[in-house]
Design a protein around this motif. Structure first.
Motif: not given
Length: 128
Positions: A51-76
């Protein structure tokens, strides 16, 4: 926490929360035995972050990519950091542009203030 409680807490509709989960904007939320979403504190932290990042205008695509990377673990971590740095640079640029627009609006408003003051003085002088 139920979806209704999370919805109230973060002022997002249940449909928005379901959508965020469906597209991978937040990691999959745990469920009760009966299949009802049961938001943990960690899930709520994700909702708040998004919600914070979207409120600042970050694109959904970038945030989806971030979450996908996070789920992959510390190597990302390096990739996540780079993604956040890129988004920060874009946000800083937008803020700079918006400050320019704000300054222009301030100048325009001051011009109207000056014009209105001159008009008031002219009316006072006309009445005297």
């Amino acid at each position: 926490m139920t979806i209704a409680e999370v919805s109230r807490r973060y002022q997002l509709s249940p449909d928005t929360l379901r959508y965020y989960e469906r597209i991978g904007l937040i990691p999959a939320v745990g469920r009760t035995k009966s299949g009802i979403r049961d938001y943990s504190e960690s899930d709520c932290n994700w909702v708040e972050f998004i919600k914070c990042m979207r409120g600042a205008g970050l694109p959904i695509e970038s945030l989806v990519e971030y979450v996908a990377l996070f789920v992959q673990g510390d190597k990302t971590i390096p990739a996540r950091k780079l993604l956040l740095i890129e988004q920060r640079q874009k946000l800083a640029q937008r803020i700079s542009e918006m400050q320019g627009v704000l300054a222009r609006l301030d100048t325009k408003i001051e011009g109207y203030d000056s014009h209105l003051l001159q008009a008031e003085r002219a009316l006072v002088n006309q009445d005297n």
